[in-house]
Each structure stands twice: as C-alpha cells, then as structure tokens.
Design an enzyme around this catalytic site. Structure first.
Site, PDB file in Angstrom:
ATOM      1  N   PHE A 183       0.826  -1.200   0.000  1.00 37.60           N
ATOM      2  CA  PHE A 183       0.000   0.000   0.000  1.00 37.60           C
ATOM      3  C   PHE A 183       0.863   1.252   0.000  1.00 37.60           C
ATOM      4  O   PHE A 183       1.877   1.316   0.699  1.00 37.60           O
ATOM      5  CB  PHE A 183      -0.872   0.071   1.261  1.00 37.60           C
ATOM      6  CG  PHE A 183      -1.787  -1.086   1.486  1.00 37.60           C
ATOM      7  CD1 PHE A 183      -3.080  -1.074   1.007  1.00 37.60           C
ATOM      8  CD2 PHE A 183      -1.350  -2.192   2.214  1.00 37.60           C
ATOM      9  CE1 PHE A 183      -3.942  -2.135   1.245  1.00 37.60           C
ATOM     10  CE2 PHE A 183      -2.205  -3.266   2.455  1.00 37.60           C
ATOM     11  CZ  PHE A 183      -3.500  -3.228   1.963  1.00 37.60           C
ATOM     12  N   ASP A 184       0.424   2.252  -0.740  1.00 37.11           N
ATOM     13  CA  ASP A 184       0.904   3.608  -0.523  1.00 37.11           C
ATOM     14  C   ASP A 184       0.232   4.137   0.741  1.00 37.11           C
ATOM     15  O   ASP A 184      -0.762   3.564   1.219  1.00 37.11           O
ATOM     16  CB  ASP A 184       0.564   4.469  -1.740  1.00 37.11           C
ATOM     17  CG  ASP A 184       1.031   5.906  -1.597  1.00 37.11           C
ATOM     18  OD1 ASP A 184       2.106   6.135  -0.998  1.00 37.11           O
ATOM     19  OD2 ASP A 184       0.313   6.809  -2.062  1.00 37.11           O
ATOM     20  N   GLY A 185       0.746   5.239   1.260  1.00 35.14           N
ATOM     21  CA  GLY A 185       0.183   5.793   2.495  1.00 35.14           C
ATOM     22  C   GLY A 185      -0.867   6.865   2.262  1.00 35.14           C
ATOM     23  O   GLY A 185      -2.075   6.615   2.349  1.00 35.14           O
ATOM     24  N   PHE A 244      -1.251  -0.809  -4.271  1.00 36.54           N
ATOM     25  CA  PHE A 244      -2.271   0.231  -4.385  1.00 36.54           C
ATOM     26  C   PHE A 244      -1.654   1.605  -4.182  1.00 36.54           C
ATOM     27  O   PHE A 244      -0.984   1.848  -3.183  1.00 36.54           O
ATOM     28  CB  PHE A 244      -3.377   0.013  -3.346  1.00 36.54           C
ATOM     29  CG  PHE A 244      -4.124  -1.282  -3.515  1.00 36.54           C
ATOM     30  CD1 PHE A 244      -5.014  -1.457  -4.558  1.00 36.54           C
ATOM     31  CD2 PHE A 244      -3.927  -2.333  -2.616  1.00 36.54           C
ATOM     32  CE1 PHE A 244      -5.707  -2.652  -4.719  1.00 36.54           C
ATOM     33  CE2 PHE A 244      -4.618  -3.526  -2.756  1.00 36.54           C
ATOM     34  CZ  PHE A 244      -5.506  -3.680  -3.822  1.00 36.54           C
TER      35      PHE A 244
END
Length: 306
Positions: free
Chosen positions: A168-170, A280
């Site tokens: 995941f991106d943040g 993502f």
C-alpha cells in the site's frame, strides 16, 4: 459511509468484490463491445461460452487469497464475489471459467450494463477491484475501498512465494490526503515541519483503512512469523515525516509487516523486491511505473486525482 469501517459489517472475514475484466482476459470481447456494440458482444459470448477464459491481471491474487481458506481450514473465511456489467446470459462464460480454474466463487451480481458499484457495500466487501475507472470512482465516493486494476506486464503473472503479499501507498490510500495537500500547496519543507509538529496526532483514515483492518484480523489468526498474508507500506515519505505514520498505525492497533520510507525514490524496484501480488497507489505516475513489475491498482482518490 465511514472509511474507518469500510463497506463490511463482518470484520472477521475478508471479502473481495471483483469485476470480470479484472479477473479474466476479456480484451478481445471488450474490443468487440466497443466497436460493434452490445448485441455483437452478446452473440460472441454465447457462441464462445464453452471456451474457458484466460486469467487476467488480478487472477493470481484472487487464487492466492482463496487458497487461504484451505490454510485456515474454513470455507468462506476469505470470499471473492463477482460483480459484472454483463447480463446473466453473457456472464455465464465468466462463472464457468472461474469454476474451471478452481475458484470457489458462489456469489455474483450481473447488472446488465449498469454500474455494479452499489452492490459492493450490499455484499459487505472490503475491497472492489475493477478494470472500469468509472465504477471504481463511484465505489470510492460511496465509501468503499476500490481500485482500477491496470494492464500489467506478463512478468507479474507468477510469484514463487505462496504467501499473499499486498503493498500500500500511504497518503490518500491508507491515510487521508490531508498531508499530501500540504506538500503540494506549500512544498517539502513546510510538509516536513507540519508532519513533525503533528507527529503524535494520528493521521485521518483513508479509503483503504478498512481493508487493512480486515487483513490484520486475518493475520492475527497466525503466529507473526508464520502468516500466509504479508503487508507492506511503500511510501515516498522519509524522515522526519515517517514518525507520524508509525504512530498512526500504532494508534490504530495495526501491524504492518514491512514499512519502506523511500524519501522520494522510485517505488518499482522495491515492489519487485517485496514480490507484491498487488500494489495500491493514488498517483498515476507511480502506478504506471509499478505495473511493469507487479499487479497494480490505481486508487483515484485525493488531491492527486482532483
């Protein structure tokens, strides 16, 4: 609908909704639909309904996710639901192909051309994967975690590790885009100062927090060093803005297995090293680079997509 809870009322399970074009390679029939219309598309699908569809970009992820039920010894703990703009008539080929490939998909919604996004919440899904960016935006606007599955290199099809690895991106994915807006409007120095000052204040939730919670709860069923699910945060943040992220995850009570604070470096080679089954991110520039190495879902949320 609150993104803290996601779209699922049953948080002890992981439920993924997926479109037929994300699950299977329907490129040929979709081109026919776009060039010759729905009647030609229907005739083609009925004529070929005995022909098994080839796996699409998200197929390896779905297969791995569904295999977790055998590991858990409980059918349905991880569930995949088919949401499709097909009619039930044209969708027969999709379900037949799923069962041929050993996917235990029991639930489906065929909407006959209408967007299926409204059924994401009705099925209690934690995630919606689709090849249609319009459907994805509608699902996000309804408070559901959703991503557009992008065309990927054939190199993304095989992963030797049997564990499910999700990256995941943040900002604008797990967290809100609040901090990203400061960065874009005020620059890196102001962003770092703002995040340092707010280091002890948890970041607001983003659209994928509910999914991360569901994954974390499944992980908790296994010893930390022997989980079939592994997560990574892969963010452009670096020191000193990393502290707020770490404290936010701590405040949420969520374990994330790996956290990569890249300080502006490109993400692709790190995603390849992590061997992500899917990544993502909200920014197209990162997604376009990542999809050459791993399956990638674009999250059209936040300031980068205004």
């Amino acid at each position: 609908m609150s993104t803290d809870a996601g779209c699922a009322s049953e948080t002890v399970r992981l439920i993924v909704a997926i479109s037929s074009r994300a699950l299977f390679d329907l490129s040929e029939s979709h081109r026919l639909f776009e060039t010759q219309g729905v009647d030609a598309y229907r005739e083609y699908q009925v004529a070929h309904e005995a022909d098994i569809l080839e796996p699409g970009v998200a197929f390896p992820l779905v297969k791995k996710l569904m295999s977790l039920n055998a590991t858990l010894g409980e059918r349905g703990r991880v569930e995949v639901i088919l949401l499709s703009r097909n009619s039930s008539d044209t969708g027969l080929r999709v379900l037949t192909s799923a069962h041929h490939h050993g996917l235990d998909i029991a639930r489906a919604a065929f909407t006959g051309g209408a967007s299926p996004y409204r059924y994401v919440a009705a099925f209690g899904a934690h995630l919606f994967l689709s090849a249609d960016p319009i459907d994805v935006r509608l699902a996000l606007d309804a408070g559901c975690a959703a991503a557009t599955v992008l065309p990927s290199s054939p190199l993304t099809a095989e992963h030797e590790d049997e564990r499910v690895r999700i990256a995941f991106d943040g900002d604008a994915v797990l967290f809100s885009d609040e901090a990203e807006r400061v960065y874009r409007q005020e620059g890196l120095a102001v962003f770092n100062a703002s995040e340092s000052a707010a280091a002890h204040e948890p970041l607001p939730s983003g659209p994928f927090k509910g999914l991360l919670v569901a994954i974390h709860q499944l992980q908790a069923l296994f010893p930390p060093d022997d989980s079939p699910l592994r997560t990574a945060l892969v963010t452009s943040r670096g020191a000193p803005s990393h502290e707020r992220v770490i404290r936010t995850l701590r405040a949420w009570g969520i374990r994330i297995d790996e956290a990569l604070f890249l300080g502006g470096l490109g993400k692709s080679r790190f995603l390849a090293a992590f061997d992500a089954d899917i990544f993502f991110d909200d920014q197209s520039v990162h997604c376009d680079a990542a999809r050459l190495h791993v399956a990638t879902g674009h999250v059209p949320h936040g300031v980068a997509n205004d």
